[in-house]
Motif scaffolding. Structure first.
Motif, PDB file in Angstrom:
ATOM      1  N   VAL A 104      53.686 -10.210 -40.150  1.00 38.00           N
ATOM      2  CA  VAL A 104      52.298  -9.774 -40.289  1.00 38.00           C
ATOM      3  C   VAL A 104      52.111  -8.644 -39.289  1.00 38.00           C
ATOM      4  CG1 VAL A 104      49.867 -10.374 -39.954  1.00 38.00           C
ATOM      5  CG2 VAL A 104      51.425 -12.027 -41.023  1.00 38.00           C
ATOM      6  N   SER A 105      51.745  -7.473 -39.783  1.00 38.61           N
ATOM      7  CA  SER A 105      51.593  -6.295 -38.924  1.00 38.61           C
ATOM      8  C   SER A 105      50.224  -5.676 -39.146  1.00 38.61           C
ATOM      9  CB  SER A 105      52.683  -5.260 -39.227  1.00 38.61           C
ATOM     10  OG  SER A 105      53.972  -5.811 -39.034  1.00 38.61           O
ATOM     11  N   VAL A 106      49.500  -5.465 -38.056  1.00 42.47           N
ATOM     12  CA  VAL A 106      48.133  -4.941 -38.152  1.00 42.47           C
ATOM     13  C   VAL A 106      48.000  -3.708 -37.267  1.00 42.47           C
ATOM     14  CG1 VAL A 106      45.694  -5.405 -37.695  1.00 42.47           C
ATOM     15  CG2 VAL A 106      47.158  -7.211 -38.637  1.00 42.47           C
ATOM     16  N   LEU A 107      47.504  -2.618 -37.836  1.00 40.99           N
ATOM     17  CA  LEU A 107      47.232  -1.377 -37.099  1.00 40.99           C
ATOM     18  C   LEU A 107      45.766  -1.027 -37.274  1.00 40.99           C
ATOM     19  CD1 LEU A 107      47.881   1.292 -35.619  1.00 40.99           C
ATOM     20  CD2 LEU A 107      48.660   2.209 -37.824  1.00 40.99           C
ATOM     21  N   VAL A 108      45.007  -1.082 -36.189  1.00 40.30           N
ATOM     22  CA  VAL A 108      43.572  -0.813 -36.223  1.00 40.30           C
ATOM     23  C   VAL A 108      43.162  -0.140 -34.913  1.00 40.30           C
ATOM     24  CG1 VAL A 108      42.980  -2.751 -37.745  1.00 40.30           C
ATOM     25  CG2 VAL A 108      43.125  -3.113 -35.276  1.00 40.30           C
ATOM     26  N   TYR A 109      41.881   0.187 -34.814  1.00 43.14           N
ATOM     27  CA  TYR A 109      41.305   0.496 -33.511  1.00 43.14           C
ATOM     28  C   TYR A 109      40.775  -0.798 -32.894  1.00 43.14           C
ATOM     29  CZ  TYR A 109      41.634   5.596 -33.506  1.00 43.14           C
ATOM     30  OH  TYR A 109      42.093   6.891 -33.462  1.00 43.14           O
ATOM     31  N   SER A 110      39.923  -1.509 -33.640  1.00 45.36           N
ATOM     32  CA  SER A 110      39.417  -2.784 -33.114  1.00 45.36           C
ATOM     33  C   SER A 110      39.626  -3.942 -34.082  1.00 45.36           C
ATOM     34  CB  SER A 110      37.933  -2.676 -32.757  1.00 45.36           C
ATOM     35  OG  SER A 110      37.120  -2.598 -33.926  1.00 45.36           O
ATOM     36  N   ARG A 135      52.701  -8.741 -35.217  1.00 45.31           N
ATOM     37  CA  ARG A 135      52.534  -7.561 -34.370  1.00 45.31           C
ATOM     38  C   ARG A 135      51.126  -7.000 -34.575  1.00 45.31           C
ATOM     39  NH1 ARG A 135      57.329  -3.535 -35.705  1.00 45.31           N
ATOM     40  NH2 ARG A 135      56.597  -3.974 -37.828  1.00 45.31           N
ATOM     41  N   LEU A 136      50.397  -6.855 -33.477  1.00 38.73           N
ATOM     42  CA  LEU A 136      49.027  -6.342 -33.534  1.00 38.73           C
ATOM     43  C   LEU A 136      48.941  -5.062 -32.715  1.00 38.73           C
ATOM     44  CD1 LEU A 136      47.121  -9.717 -32.943  1.00 38.73           C
ATOM     45  CD2 LEU A 136      47.804  -8.700 -35.120  1.00 38.73           C
ATOM     46  N   LEU A 137      48.467  -4.003 -33.354  1.00 38.99           N
ATOM     47  CA  LEU A 137      48.292  -2.706 -32.709  1.00 38.99           C
ATOM     48  C   LEU A 137      46.815  -2.375 -32.659  1.00 38.99           C
ATOM     49  CD1 LEU A 137      51.047  -0.317 -34.158  1.00 38.99           C
ATOM     50  CD2 LEU A 137      50.459  -0.570 -31.746  1.00 38.99           C
ATOM     51  N   LEU A 138      46.246  -2.358 -31.461  1.00 35.96           N
ATOM     52  CA  LEU A 138      44.837  -2.020 -31.286  1.00 35.96           C
ATOM     53  C   LEU A 138      44.734  -0.717 -30.497  1.00 35.96           C
ATOM     54  CD1 LEU A 138      44.854  -5.198 -31.758  1.00 35.96           C
ATOM     55  CD2 LEU A 138      42.622  -5.181 -30.668  1.00 35.96           C
ATOM     56  N   GLY A 139      43.607  -0.048 -30.620  1.00 37.66           N
ATOM     57  CA  GLY A 139      43.412   1.197 -29.897  1.00 37.66           C
ATOM     58  C   GLY A 139      43.296   0.972 -28.400  1.00 37.66           C
ATOM     59  N   PHE A 196      51.423  -7.760 -44.882  1.00 40.22           N
ATOM     60  CA  PHE A 196      51.823  -9.154 -45.004  1.00 40.22           C
ATOM     61  C   PHE A 196      53.103  -9.180 -45.847  1.00 40.22           C
ATOM     62  CE2 PHE A 196      47.269  -8.603 -44.885  1.00 40.22           C
ATOM     63  CZ  PHE A 196      46.853  -9.443 -43.860  1.00 40.22           C
ATOM     64  N   ASP A 197      54.257  -9.157 -45.198  1.00 35.43           N
ATOM     65  CA  ASP A 197      55.547  -9.059 -45.887  1.00 35.43           C
ATOM     66  C   ASP A 197      55.565  -7.823 -46.777  1.00 35.43           C
ATOM     67  OD1 ASP A 197      56.347 -11.320 -44.572  1.00 35.43           O
ATOM     68  OD2 ASP A 197      56.227 -12.654 -46.309  1.00 35.43           O
ATOM     69  N   ASP A 198      55.651  -8.008 -48.083  1.00 35.82           N
ATOM     70  CA  ASP A 198      55.763  -6.877 -49.004  1.00 35.82           C
ATOM     71  C   ASP A 198      54.448  -6.526 -49.683  1.00 35.82           C
ATOM     72  OD1 ASP A 198      58.424  -6.485 -48.439  1.00 35.82           O
ATOM     73  OD2 ASP A 198      59.134  -7.759 -50.075  1.00 35.82           O
ATOM     74  N   GLU A 199      53.342  -6.973 -49.101  1.00 37.29           N
ATOM     75  CA  GLU A 199      52.019  -6.546 -49.571  1.00 37.29           C
ATOM     76  C   GLU A 199      51.260  -5.937 -48.407  1.00 37.29           C
ATOM     77  OE1 GLU A 199      49.833  -8.547 -52.657  1.00 37.29           O
ATOM     78  OE2 GLU A 199      51.277 -10.205 -52.629  1.00 37.29           O
ATOM     79  N   MET A 200      50.353  -5.048 -48.717  1.00 37.58           N
ATOM     80  CA  MET A 200      49.681  -4.295 -47.666  1.00 37.58           C
ATOM     81  C   MET A 200      48.300  -3.837 -48.132  1.00 37.58           C
ATOM     82  SD  MET A 200      51.023  -0.648 -46.089  1.00 37.58           S
ATOM     83  CE  MET A 200      52.587  -1.313 -45.508  1.00 37.58           C
ATOM     84  N   LEU A 201      47.346  -3.898 -47.217  1.00 35.36           N
ATOM     85  CA  LEU A 201      46.030  -3.308 -47.443  1.00 35.36           C
ATOM     86  C   LEU A 201      45.918  -2.095 -46.518  1.00 35.36           C
ATOM     87  CD1 LEU A 201      43.818  -6.538 -47.538  1.00 35.36           C
ATOM     88  CD2 LEU A 201      44.563  -5.155 -49.496  1.00 35.36           C
ATOM     89  N   TYR A 231      53.645   4.061 -45.595  1.00 39.43           N
ATOM     90  CA  TYR A 231      52.741   3.418 -44.638  1.00 39.43           C
ATOM     91  C   TYR A 231      53.493   2.488 -43.688  1.00 39.43           C
ATOM     92  CZ  TYR A 231      48.809   5.294 -47.246  1.00 39.43           C
ATOM     93  OH  TYR A 231      47.907   6.142 -47.834  1.00 39.43           O
ATOM     94  N   ALA A 232      54.569   1.857 -44.180  1.00 39.31           N
ATOM     95  CA  ALA A 232      55.378   1.002 -43.308  1.00 39.31           C
ATOM     96  C   ALA A 232      56.018   1.821 -42.197  1.00 39.31           C
ATOM     97  CB  ALA A 232      56.442   0.280 -44.125  1.00 39.31           C
ATOM     98  N   GLU A 233      56.521   3.007 -42.536  1.00 43.51           N
ATOM     99  CA  GLU A 233      57.118   3.870 -41.532  1.00 43.51           C
ATOM    100  C   GLU A 233      56.063   4.404 -40.570  1.00 43.51           C
ATOM    101  OE1 GLU A 233      59.705   6.895 -43.002  1.00 43.51           O
ATOM    102  OE2 GLU A 233      60.767   5.545 -44.359  1.00 43.51           O
ATOM    103  N   SER A 234      54.866   4.652 -41.080  1.00 39.01           N
ATOM    104  CA  SER A 234      53.774   5.111 -40.226  1.00 39.01           C
ATOM    105  C   SER A 234      53.436   4.057 -39.183  1.00 39.01           C
ATOM    106  CB  SER A 234      52.535   5.428 -41.079  1.00 39.01           C
ATOM    107  OG  SER A 234      51.439   5.786 -40.252  1.00 39.01           O
ATOM    108  N   PHE A 235      53.343   2.802 -39.628  1.00 38.34           N
ATOM    109  CA  PHE A 235      53.073   1.718 -38.682  1.00 38.34           C
ATOM    110  C   PHE A 235      54.144   1.673 -37.605  1.00 38.34           C
ATOM    111  CE2 PHE A 235      53.747  -2.433 -36.924  1.00 38.34           C
ATOM    112  CZ  PHE A 235      52.466  -2.896 -36.649  1.00 38.34           C
ATOM    113  N   GLN A 236      55.404   1.754 -38.028  1.00 46.34           N
ATOM    114  CA  GLN A 236      56.502   1.647 -37.067  1.00 46.34           C
ATOM    115  C   GLN A 236      56.466   2.790 -36.060  1.00 46.34           C
ATOM    116  OE1 GLN A 236      58.633  -1.037 -36.998  1.00 46.34           O
ATOM    117  NE2 GLN A 236      59.174  -0.179 -34.991  1.00 46.34           N
TER     118      GLN A 236
END
Length: 247
Positions: A104-110, A135-139, A196-201, A231-236
């Motif tokens: 589960v990978s999350v990229l947000v500001y808040s 993995r959680l990425l916050l601003g 979420f694995d192989d699905e993404m919003l 988008y997966a590469e962008s997150f990474q």
């Protein structure tokens, strides 16, 4: 010239030429040529290898899929388009999280809207104990990027930073218990990502609108597609440049 992406994917999954040969029904020497000489396997072999290493064909062999076929695959990766994030039913979020088995990978500001779910921390802790990597990425609340986005949303310079600090406090128990890794970034976000694995919003960011009022793409990863992988590469990329959060 060797296929470094294929080589790295095999090493990362602990696979050698013999493993791949058995999975594809070819001679190990053929597999060696796929790796060391960058020979392109037949489609049926590409499918098998991509599934074996949990990567897309496009990532392993960028030029292997014909343009017309790739266009069809990319269009098929879009499950649904939502005009606004707030219009996504909570059942969708719950289903995506519950079915996650790997990451589960999350990229947000808040991502403060996530905290409306009182069971989120408990659910994420349970998923982590089942082996899901979270993995959680916050601003970075002190960054110029967060302040600028706050102004662009029309909510005042310091409002978004305060939301980020609240979100960090909310997710802190997950980090303290080792159930999640949390990092802070200073990037300009053009979209937020919830994988979420192989699905993404993918929640686009629109100038003058809060993220909850902006459109969302629901994507499902397909072998041979580019959209999900982009988008997966962008997150990474953001993850690699971010720093562990400071409490």
């Amino acid at each position: 010239m060797p296929n470094q992406r294929l080589r790295d994917s095999l090493l990362r999954n602990g696979l050698d030429f013999d493993h791949v040969a058995k999975a594809t029904g070819v001679d190990p020497k053929t597999v060696e040529r796929w790796v060391t000489r960058d020979r392109t396997p037949y489609p049926r072999h590409r499918h098998a290898i991509a599934s074996l290493v949990r990567e897309t064909e496009t990532y392993l062999w960028p030029d292997a899929v014909a343009p017309d076929t790739k266009k069809e695959i990319n269009e098929s990766e879009v499950v649904q388009v939502y005009a606004h994030r707030h219009s996504i039913n909570q059942d969708v979020w719950a289903h995506l999280l519950s079915q996650a088995r790997l990451n589960v990978s999350v990229l947000v500001y808040s991502g403060m809207f996530l905290t409306d779910n009182p069971a989120l921390i408990r659910t994420m802790r349970q998923k982590a104990e089942e082996g899901v990597k979270i993995r959680l990425l916050l601003g970075d609340p002190a960054s110029r990027e967060v302040a600028r986005r706050s102004v662009e949303e029309g909510i005042g310079k310091g409002t978004l930073a305060a939301k980020v600090r609240n979100a960090l406090a909310f997710f802190k128990p997950l980090a303290n218990s080792g159930h999640a890794e949390i990092r802070c970034h200073k990037t300009t976000l053009y979209n937020s990502i919830y994988r979420f694995d192989d699905e993404m919003l993918v929640n686009t960011h629109v100038h003058g609108f809060m993220a909850g009022h902006a459109p969302v793409l629901h994507l499902r990863r397909l072998s041979g597609g580019d959209l999900f992988e982009t988008y997966a590469e962008s997150f990474q990329g953001v993850w690699d440049g971010a720093k562990p959060s400071k409490w």
